[in-house]
Motif scaffolding. Structure first.
Motif, short mmCIF file in Angstrom:
data_model
loop_
_atom_site.label_atom_id
_atom_site.label_comp_id
_atom_site.label_asym_id
_atom_site.label_seq_id
_atom_site.Cartn_x
_atom_site.Cartn_y
_atom_site.Cartn_z
N LEU A 72 0.83 -1.20 0.00
CA LEU A 72 0.00 0.00 0.00
C LEU A 72 0.87 1.26 0.00
O LEU A 72 0.55 2.25 -0.66
N GLY A 73 1.97 1.21 0.75
CA GLY A 73 2.89 2.34 0.77
C GLY A 73 3.51 2.58 -0.59
O GLY A 73 3.61 3.72 -1.05
N VAL A 74 3.95 1.50 -1.24
CA VAL A 74 4.52 1.61 -2.58
C VAL A 74 3.48 2.12 -3.57
O VAL A 74 3.76 2.98 -4.42
N LEU A 75 2.25 1.60 -3.46
CA LEU A 75 1.18 2.01 -4.36
C LEU A 75 0.86 3.50 -4.19
O LEU A 75 0.68 4.23 -5.18
N ALA A 76 0.79 3.95 -2.95
CA ALA A 76 0.49 5.35 -2.68
C ALA A 76 1.54 6.27 -3.27
O ALA A 76 1.22 7.30 -3.88
N LEU A 77 2.81 5.90 -3.12
CA LEU A 77 3.89 6.72 -3.67
C LEU A 77 3.90 6.67 -5.19
O LEU A 77 4.22 7.67 -5.85
N THR A 78 3.52 5.53 -5.77
CA THR A 78 3.44 5.42 -7.22
C THR A 78 2.37 6.36 -7.77
O THR A 78 2.60 7.08 -8.75
#
Length: 243
Positions: A72-78
């Motif tokens: 979720l953290g990676v997705l949010a930053l993407t």
């Protein structure tokens, strides 16, 4: 509550501490120094996420919340990266040159500080108070060179040194708000704590691998940056062991 407020303020104001250097500088910053600083902060953030956030999230919630939070953290930053302009540093031996979209870049950097603020707040909500101090310190160290780069960019846009310092400092202010928000959410909804810690770790890992490391290798300083990354990693591990 007092500790999370102090920690978030200090980490956010580190942006201004880095920008403060422009008041005493006569020239620009070479890419070698800039790349060294970026790699050093990448090492610090790597140690903070892998030795602070991830073990804490794993011990509290187990693997599923850890994996979910990281993705979720990676997705949010993407999503964030795809919808805001990027600070494009042109590599030149003469120093750092920036594009001309001043207000958009300032907005982009301000938005990029959102996950960093959340990281600090969520870390203070964990059962280990030391985790909060550790992440606040790591984010603060990462903010200092960022503040310097923002201030240099603003000066390049014919803004006075004092105004550039003030604006660069204010870009980090949103971290205080987001830190308090992250702290309250995870404090009152306890099952979110491991997800929040993992989310912060995922966001930091994305920044390290997608932004800091590539930027530090963009001007032929790969070896110096690699050494600086390792020194930053060991420096943070040393602090973890001491405190």
């Amino acid at each position: 509550m007092t500790e999370v407020f102090i920690g978030s303020v200090l980490s956010a104001l580190s942006t201004g501490l880095g920008a403060l250097l422009i008041l005493f500088m006569k020239g620009s910053v070479t890419h070698r120094w800039r790349d060294t600083l970026l790699a050093f902060t990448a090492g610090i953030m790597m140690a903070a996420s892998t030795m602070g956030l991830i073990p804490e999230a794993l011990s509290i919630g187990g693997f599923i919340p850890l994996a979910t939070g990281i993705f979720l953290g990676v997705l949010a930053l993407t999503i964030l990266e795809e919808n805001i302009p990027h600070l494009d540093l042109q590599h030149s031996s003469k120093g750092i040159e920036f594009d001309e979209k001043a207000m958009l870049i300032i907005a982009a950097i301000t938005l990029n500080n959102i996950p960093e603020g959340l990281s600090v707040g969520v870390s203070y909500a964990s059962s280990s108070q030391d985790t909060g101090n550790l992440i606040a310190f790591a984010i603060g160290l990462q903010n200092a060179p960022e503040g310097l780069l923002v201030a240099l960019f603003l000066i390049n846009q014919k803004i006075s040194k004092l105004k550039a310092f003030i604006i660069a400092t204010l870009t980090g202010a949103i971290e205080i708000v987001m830190s308090l928000l992250g702290f309250y959410l995870t404090s009152y909804i306890e099952f979110l704590v491991p997800y929040g810690l993992a989310f912060a770790a995922g966001a930091m890992l994305f920044i390290i691998y997608k932004e800091l490391i590539p930027e530090s290798h963009g001007d032929g300083n790969e070896r110096t940056s690699t050494y600086s990354f390792i020194i930053g990693l060991l420096f943070m591990i040393f602090l973890i062991e001491i405190f």
